[in-house]
Motif scaffolding. Structure first.
Motif, short mmCIF file in Angstrom:
data_model
loop_
_atom_site.label_atom_id
_atom_site.label_comp_id
_atom_site.label_asym_id
_atom_site.label_seq_id
_atom_site.Cartn_x
_atom_site.Cartn_y
_atom_site.Cartn_z
N PHE A 11 0.83 -1.20 0.00
CA PHE A 11 0.00 0.00 0.00
C PHE A 11 0.87 1.25 0.00
CE2 PHE A 11 -2.78 3.25 1.80
CZ PHE A 11 -3.91 3.08 1.01
N ALA A 12 1.91 1.27 0.84
CA ALA A 12 2.81 2.42 0.89
C ALA A 12 3.46 2.66 -0.47
CB ALA A 12 3.88 2.20 1.96
N SER A 13 3.86 1.61 -1.13
CA SER A 13 4.46 1.71 -2.46
C SER A 13 3.46 2.28 -3.47
CB SER A 13 4.94 0.34 -2.91
OG SER A 13 5.43 0.39 -4.22
N LEU A 14 2.23 1.81 -3.42
CA LEU A 14 1.18 2.30 -4.31
C LEU A 14 0.94 3.80 -4.09
CD1 LEU A 14 -1.16 1.53 -6.32
CD2 LEU A 14 -2.55 1.25 -4.26
N ILE A 15 0.85 4.22 -2.85
CA ILE A 15 0.61 5.63 -2.53
C ILE A 15 1.81 6.48 -2.94
CG2 ILE A 15 0.21 7.29 -0.65
CD1 ILE A 15 -2.23 5.58 -1.50
N ASP A 16 3.02 6.02 -2.69
CA ASP A 16 4.22 6.78 -3.09
C ASP A 16 4.27 6.96 -4.60
OD1 ASP A 16 5.03 7.09 -0.48
OD2 ASP A 16 6.44 5.41 -0.53
N GLU A 17 3.92 5.93 -5.35
CA GLU A 17 3.91 6.05 -6.81
C GLU A 17 2.85 7.06 -7.26
OE1 GLU A 17 4.75 5.67 -10.78
OE2 GLU A 17 5.94 4.99 -9.07
N ALA A 18 1.68 7.02 -6.65
CA ALA A 18 0.62 7.98 -6.99
C ALA A 18 1.06 9.40 -6.65
CB ALA A 18 -0.66 7.62 -6.25
N ARG A 19 1.75 9.59 -5.53
CA ARG A 19 2.24 10.93 -5.15
C ARG A 19 3.23 11.48 -6.18
NH1 ARG A 19 2.72 9.03 0.82
NH2 ARG A 19 0.99 10.13 1.78
N ARG A 20 4.04 10.61 -6.75
CA ARG A 20 5.00 11.05 -7.77
C ARG A 20 4.31 11.46 -9.07
NH1 ARG A 20 8.08 7.01 -5.34
NH2 ARG A 20 7.40 5.38 -6.75
N ARG A 21 3.20 10.83 -9.38
CA ARG A 21 2.53 11.07 -10.65
C ARG A 21 1.48 12.19 -10.62
NH1 ARG A 21 1.29 5.59 -13.86
NH2 ARG A 21 3.37 4.71 -13.78
N TYR A 22 0.88 12.43 -9.44
CA TYR A 22 -0.26 13.34 -9.38
C TYR A 22 -0.06 14.41 -8.31
CZ TYR A 22 -2.33 9.52 -12.00
OH TYR A 22 -2.57 8.56 -12.93
N ASP A 23 -0.73 15.54 -8.52
CA ASP A 23 -0.69 16.62 -7.54
C ASP A 23 -1.49 16.26 -6.29
OD1 ASP A 23 0.81 18.22 -9.25
OD2 ASP A 23 -0.97 19.11 -10.16
N TRP A 24 -2.60 15.58 -6.49
CA TRP A 24 -3.48 15.21 -5.39
C TRP A 24 -3.84 13.73 -5.50
CZ3 TRP A 24 -5.04 18.38 -1.51
CH2 TRP A 24 -4.80 19.75 -1.68
N VAL A 25 -3.84 13.06 -4.37
CA VAL A 25 -4.29 11.68 -4.29
C VAL A 25 -5.34 11.64 -3.18
CG1 VAL A 25 -3.67 9.28 -3.85
CG2 VAL A 25 -2.03 10.81 -4.97
N LEU A 26 -6.56 11.38 -3.55
CA LEU A 26 -7.65 11.31 -2.57
C LEU A 26 -8.02 9.86 -2.33
CD1 LEU A 26 -9.96 14.16 -3.90
CD2 LEU A 26 -8.31 14.28 -2.04
N LEU A 27 -8.05 9.47 -1.08
CA LEU A 27 -8.45 8.12 -0.70
C LEU A 27 -9.77 8.20 0.03
CD1 LEU A 27 -5.08 6.84 0.81
CD2 LEU A 27 -5.97 6.43 -1.48
N ASP A 28 -10.74 7.46 -0.42
CA ASP A 28 -12.03 7.41 0.25
C ASP A 28 -12.00 6.17 1.13
OD1 ASP A 28 -14.63 7.54 1.08
OD2 ASP A 28 -15.50 7.16 -0.89
N ALA A 29 -11.74 6.40 2.40
CA ALA A 29 -11.63 5.29 3.34
C ALA A 29 -12.99 4.96 3.92
CB ALA A 29 -10.67 5.65 4.47
N PRO A 30 -13.23 3.69 4.17
CA PRO A 30 -14.50 3.32 4.78
C PRO A 30 -14.59 3.86 6.21
CG PRO A 30 -13.01 1.44 4.71
CD PRO A 30 -12.35 2.56 3.96
N ALA A 31 -15.79 4.10 6.66
CA ALA A 31 -15.98 4.57 8.03
C ALA A 31 -15.64 3.45 9.00
CB ALA A 31 -17.42 5.02 8.22
N GLY A 32 -15.23 3.83 10.18
CA GLY A 32 -14.98 2.86 11.24
C GLY A 32 -13.60 2.26 11.15
#
Length: 167
Positions: A11-32
């Protein structure tokens, strides 16, 4: 892929790659509390807590975040959080004798935005259109204002009126 199937490193690798490619990365996390929520909060740079305007939602909005704030404080990692109050109805506020300030106090977060209860959200979904292409008022305009605030722009809060709420 379910959140339960991802490990922390993947997951950390996926998010780091997205941060390099995009200005904003929005994650819609489930409640709870659960694997998806856990992964999203642990890797977030900022948090946007979305809650409804009713008192039960205020009480439960931050309960899952408390352990993470304690953990982040121990690691000296500050993650700012802001509040979005969703599906706001003037009629509900009148009946509850409450205001947006009461919600902010109850949740304990600064306000990022207010989104009115808007039938156009459902109508746009039924037609398979993004809300911003379906209409440019009500919830659509509120979301645009929130996006501008996330960019650091100063935008006045919308006045929630009966005509915007779909009532």
């Amino acid at each position: 892929v379910c959140a339960e199937d991802l490990d922390e490193a993947q997951f950390a690798s996926l998010i780091d790659e997205a941060r390099r490619r995009y200005d904003w990365v929005l994650l819609d996390a489930p409640a709870g509390i659960g694997a998806g929520f856990d992964l999203a909060v642990r890797h977030a740079d900022e948090l946007m807590v979305v809650c409804l305007a009713d008192p039960a939602a205020w009480i439960s909005a931050l309960i899952p975040l408390v352990p993470y704030y304690a953990e982040l404080a121990l690691t000296k990692r500050e993650v700012p959080a802001k509040l979005v109050v969703n599906r706001v109805s003037p009629q509900l506020f009148r009946r509850m004798n409450a205001t947006v300030d009461d919600i902010m106090d109850g949740v304990g977060l600064p306000l990022l935005g207010i989104v009115p209860d808007d039938a156009n959200v459902t109508l746009a979904a039924v037609e398979g259109k993004p809300l911003c292409q379906y209409t440019f008022q009500g919830a659509s305009l509120a979301c645009l204002h929130i996006a501008k605030r996330l960019q650091g722009k100063r935008v006045k809060l919308m006045k929630i009126r009966r005509t915007l709420s779909g009532m």
